[in-house]
Design an enzyme around this catalytic site. Structure first.
Site, short mmCIF file in Angstrom:
data_model
loop_
_atom_site.label_atom_id
_atom_site.label_comp_id
_atom_site.label_asym_id
_atom_site.label_seq_id
_atom_site.Cartn_x
_atom_site.Cartn_y
_atom_site.Cartn_z
N GLY A 161 10.75 9.54 -1.66
CA GLY A 161 9.91 8.86 -2.64
C GLY A 161 8.75 9.71 -3.09
N GLY B 107 4.71 8.90 -4.57
CA GLY B 107 3.70 7.88 -4.84
C GLY B 107 2.40 8.51 -5.28
N GLY C 81 1.53 11.61 -3.24
CA GLY C 81 2.40 12.77 -3.35
C GLY C 81 3.81 12.42 -2.91
N VAL D 235 7.07 11.91 -0.44
CA VAL D 235 7.32 11.38 0.90
C VAL D 235 8.69 11.91 1.34
CG1 VAL D 235 7.53 9.32 2.33
CG2 VAL D 235 6.01 9.28 0.34
N ASP E 115 -2.53 -3.79 -3.99
CA ASP E 115 -1.38 -3.18 -4.67
C ASP E 115 -0.08 -3.75 -4.11
OD1 ASP E 115 -0.11 -1.58 -6.53
OD2 ASP E 115 -0.16 0.22 -5.27
#
Length: 166
Positions: free
Chosen positions: A31, A33, A36, A38, A152
């Site tokens: 991923g 985000g 940065g 992952v 979030d």
């Protein structure tokens, strides 16, 4: 830095992270985000001495976050333990790198599964309840911790384990 001495037992060497992620190989990216990229990788857990899968969140300052967010995440996540929160396993601050190491959620984020017909309504309800319990713990931890407002909450931030537990 006195602050970091408190968290010394969570430090993980950069060479161990490089080895676990095949030197941050693209094949291990799970991923991207606001912090940065992952990565996933297998690392020896400091307490159990067993090999475990972990997620490695590598700071990339181009995404707008930096040292304050890195330190805040260590401080917050090392203190909050709940069955419906991803655990912080450690961090790395070697060679200018800032990497956070988390418990790995093998089924990824909920947003990847919402349109799947294989996710039953019972599983969906259990995911909702588990996410609500985790959020409730953060928002009102019964006086044991400082209250945290997540700010979030979305399906891409709800992670699922091997058994689709949130």
């Amino acid at each position: 830095m006195a602050f970091m001495k408190e968290f010394h037992d969570l430090e993980i060497q950069l060479e161990d992270i490089r080895s676990a992620t095949n030197n941050f190989g693209d094949e291990n990216i799970i991923g991207i985000g606001g912090f940065g990229k992952v990565y996933r990788g297998s690392i020896t857990h400091s307490h159990s001495k067993r090999q475990i899968m972990a997620a490695f969140k590598r700071l990339d300052r181009r995404y707008g976050q930096g040292d304050p967010e890195f330190l805040k995440e260590i401080m917050m996540l090392s203190r909050y333990k709940h069955e419906h929160l991803i655990s912080l396993l450690g961090f790395c601050k070697d060679d200018g790198e800032k990497i956070l190491v988390y418990e790995y959620a093998s089924h990824g984020s909920l947003d990847r599964h919402l349109s799947s017909t294989s996710l039953t309504w019972r599983q969906r309800l259990n995911i909702c309840l588990a996410a609500a319990r985790g959020i409730s713990y953060l928002h009102d931890p019964n006086g044991t911790q400082q209250r945290v407002l997540h700010r979030d909450i979305k399906s891409s931030n709800i992670l699922l384990d091997d058994n689709l537990n949130a």
